[in-house]
Structures are given as C-alpha cells and as structure tokens.
Design a protein around this motif. Structure first.
Motif, PDB file in Angstrom:
ATOM      1  N   GLN A 193      -5.454   4.499 -12.206  1.00 30.74           N
ATOM      2  CA  GLN A 193      -5.281   2.852 -11.990  1.00 30.74           C
ATOM      3  C   GLN A 193      -4.490   2.684 -10.576  1.00 30.74           C
ATOM      4  O   GLN A 193      -5.272   2.031 -10.105  1.00 30.74           O
ATOM      5  CB  GLN A 193      -4.327   2.455 -13.202  1.00 30.74           C
ATOM      6  N   VAL A 194      -3.542   3.515 -10.369  1.00 30.10           N
ATOM      7  CA  VAL A 194      -2.864   3.755  -9.203  1.00 30.10           C
ATOM      8  C   VAL A 194      -3.819   3.882  -7.941  1.00 30.10           C
ATOM      9  O   VAL A 194      -3.920   3.366  -6.835  1.00 30.10           O
ATOM     10  CB  VAL A 194      -1.582   4.374  -9.036  1.00 30.10           C
ATOM     11  N   ASP A 195      -4.539   4.959  -8.191  1.00 27.98           N
ATOM     12  CA  ASP A 195      -5.517   5.271  -7.082  1.00 27.98           C
ATOM     13  C   ASP A 195      -6.444   4.145  -6.908  1.00 27.98           C
ATOM     14  O   ASP A 195      -6.719   3.972  -5.554  1.00 27.98           O
ATOM     15  CB  ASP A 195      -6.393   6.408  -7.632  1.00 27.98           C
ATOM     16  N   GLY A 196      -6.918   3.597  -7.896  1.00 28.06           N
ATOM     17  CA  GLY A 196      -7.812   2.353  -7.522  1.00 28.06           C
ATOM     18  C   GLY A 196      -7.207   1.270  -6.873  1.00 28.06           C
ATOM     19  O   GLY A 196      -7.629   0.164  -6.130  1.00 28.06           O
ATOM     20  N   GLU A 197      -6.093   0.739  -7.147  1.00 26.48           N
ATOM     21  CA  GLU A 197      -5.091  -0.047  -6.351  1.00 26.48           C
ATOM     22  C   GLU A 197      -4.720   0.332  -4.850  1.00 26.48           C
ATOM     23  O   GLU A 197      -4.833  -0.462  -4.153  1.00 26.48           O
ATOM     24  CB  GLU A 197      -3.584  -0.234  -7.005  1.00 26.48           C
ATOM     25  N   VAL A 198      -4.640   1.550  -4.541  1.00 26.38           N
ATOM     26  CA  VAL A 198      -4.521   1.933  -3.302  1.00 26.38           C
ATOM     27  C   VAL A 198      -5.824   1.598  -2.640  1.00 26.38           C
ATOM     28  O   VAL A 198      -5.687   1.354  -1.344  1.00 26.38           O
ATOM     29  CB  VAL A 198      -4.116   3.502  -3.158  1.00 26.38           C
TER      30      VAL A 198
ATOM     31  N   LEU B  49       0.695  -1.214  -0.110  1.00 27.90           N
ATOM     32  CA  LEU B  49      -0.064   0.118  -0.003  1.00 27.90           C
ATOM     33  C   LEU B  49       0.893   1.124  -0.039  1.00 27.90           C
ATOM     34  O   LEU B  49       0.689   2.216  -0.834  1.00 27.90           O
ATOM     35  CB  LEU B  49      -0.973  -0.023   1.108  1.00 27.90           C
ATOM     36  N   HIS B  50       1.920   1.194   0.943  1.00 26.53           N
ATOM     37  CA  HIS B  50       2.859   2.369   0.862  1.00 26.53           C
ATOM     38  C   HIS B  50       3.580   2.469  -0.571  1.00 26.53           C
ATOM     39  O   HIS B  50       3.755   3.632  -0.880  1.00 26.53           O
ATOM     40  CB  HIS B  50       3.725   2.281   1.861  1.00 26.53           C
ATOM     41  N   ARG B  51       3.880   1.531  -0.998  1.00 30.01           N
ATOM     42  CA  ARG B  51       4.536   1.688  -2.451  1.00 30.01           C
ATOM     43  C   ARG B  51       3.655   2.209  -3.509  1.00 30.01           C
ATOM     44  O   ARG B  51       4.208   3.089  -4.168  1.00 30.01           O
ATOM     45  CB  ARG B  51       4.897   0.146  -3.019  1.00 30.01           C
ATOM     46  N   ARG B  52       2.545   1.688  -3.365  1.00 31.97           N
ATOM     47  CA  ARG B  52       1.491   2.283  -4.532  1.00 31.97           C
ATOM     48  C   ARG B  52       1.114   3.828  -4.113  1.00 31.97           C
ATOM     49  O   ARG B  52       0.766   4.547  -4.908  1.00 31.97           O
ATOM     50  CB  ARG B  52       0.299   1.379  -4.711  1.00 31.97           C
ATOM     51  N   ALA B  53       1.064   3.904  -2.859  1.00 29.17           N
ATOM     52  CA  ALA B  53       0.683   5.465  -2.538  1.00 29.17           C
ATOM     53  C   ALA B  53       1.701   6.192  -2.781  1.00 29.17           C
ATOM     54  O   ALA B  53       1.327   7.512  -3.169  1.00 29.17           O
ATOM     55  CB  ALA B  53       0.446   5.541  -0.918  1.00 29.17           C
ATOM     56  N   VAL B  54       3.048   5.988  -2.539  1.00 31.44           N
ATOM     57  CA  VAL B  54       4.093   7.018  -2.997  1.00 31.44           C
ATOM     58  C   VAL B  54       3.986   7.022  -4.687  1.00 31.44           C
ATOM     59  O   VAL B  54       4.173   8.212  -4.922  1.00 31.44           O
ATOM     60  CB  VAL B  54       5.181   6.208  -2.628  1.00 31.44           C
ATOM     61  N   ARG B  55       3.755   6.038  -5.096  1.00 22.29           N
ATOM     62  CA  ARG B  55       3.876   6.115  -6.770  1.00 22.29           C
ATOM     63  C   ARG B  55       2.501   7.014  -7.057  1.00 22.29           C
ATOM     64  O   ARG B  55       2.566   8.093  -7.896  1.00 22.29           O
ATOM     65  CB  ARG B  55       3.682   4.547  -7.266  1.00 22.29           C
ATOM     66  N   LEU B  56       1.376   6.805  -6.439  1.00 27.18           N
ATOM     67  CA  LEU B  56       0.224   7.755  -6.527  1.00 27.18           C
ATOM     68  C   LEU B  56       0.574   9.385  -6.549  1.00 27.18           C
ATOM     69  O   LEU B  56       0.421  10.111  -7.287  1.00 27.18           O
ATOM     70  CB  LEU B  56      -0.955   7.364  -5.841  1.00 27.18           C
ATOM     71  N   GLU B  57       1.367   9.663  -5.510  1.00 27.95           N
ATOM     72  CA  GLU B  57       1.800  11.059  -5.252  1.00 27.95           C
ATOM     73  C   GLU B  57       2.738  11.348  -6.232  1.00 27.95           C
ATOM     74  O   GLU B  57       2.754  12.794  -6.831  1.00 27.95           O
ATOM     75  CB  GLU B  57       2.295  11.091  -3.700  1.00 27.95           C
TER      76      GLU B  57
END
Length: 88
Positions: A46-51, A21-29
């Motif tokens: 897409q990444v927002d949905g993954e988070v 979750l952290h990895r994807r949240a950082v990518r989202l930012e």
C-alpha cells in the motif's frame, strides 16, 4: 527543472508534496523488512503505491505529463533536490 521552480505557489505545492513523499518513503523503508512477496494487501505494498502516486503527482505539479511522459522523472528529480536542500 528540478530545483528551478520560480513560481511561489508551484514551489509551495511541490515542497508540500515532496514532504509527504518523504514521509511515506521513510515509512516504506521501515516496512520493507516485513513485506511478504505474495501479499498484495500488506502495508508495504500500500505504501509503495502511495510513494509512486505522490512522485507522479509531484511531477504533474511541475508540468510533467502521464502516461509515458515526464511526470515520474520530474518528481524524482525534484524530490532529490528537495532532500539536498534539507541537508545541513
């Protein structure tokens, strides 16, 4: 329940989900500045949905329920506690 998981296998699963979750949240930012309002297929969407999905999955591992239940809240609380455990 955040930060109070006593079962080691549950903690391992929750920590693994929190890390992803952290990895994807950082990518989202990183992607947010490039998100276009009308673009449903953009990487940020897409990444927002993954988070969102990972946060819910984390909450389910912790015993939360969906829909309209407690999974998202538990996932969010655990993630915040997980981040605090990482902080020096």
């Amino acid at each position: 329940m955040a930060g109070t998981v006593t079962d080691e296998s549950t903690r391992a699963a929750a920590d693994a989900l929190a890390a992803e979750l952290h990895r994807r949240a950082v990518r989202l930012e990183e992607l947010r500045p490039f998100k276009q309002p009308a673009c449903l297929g953009c990487p940020a969407v897409q990444v927002d949905g993954e988070v969102i999905g990972l946060r819910g999955a984390l909450g389910i591992v912790l015993g939360g329920t969906v829909p309209g239940g407690t999974a998202d809240e538990l996932g969010h609380e655990y993630y915040r506690a997980w981040l605090q455990r990482l902080a020096p």
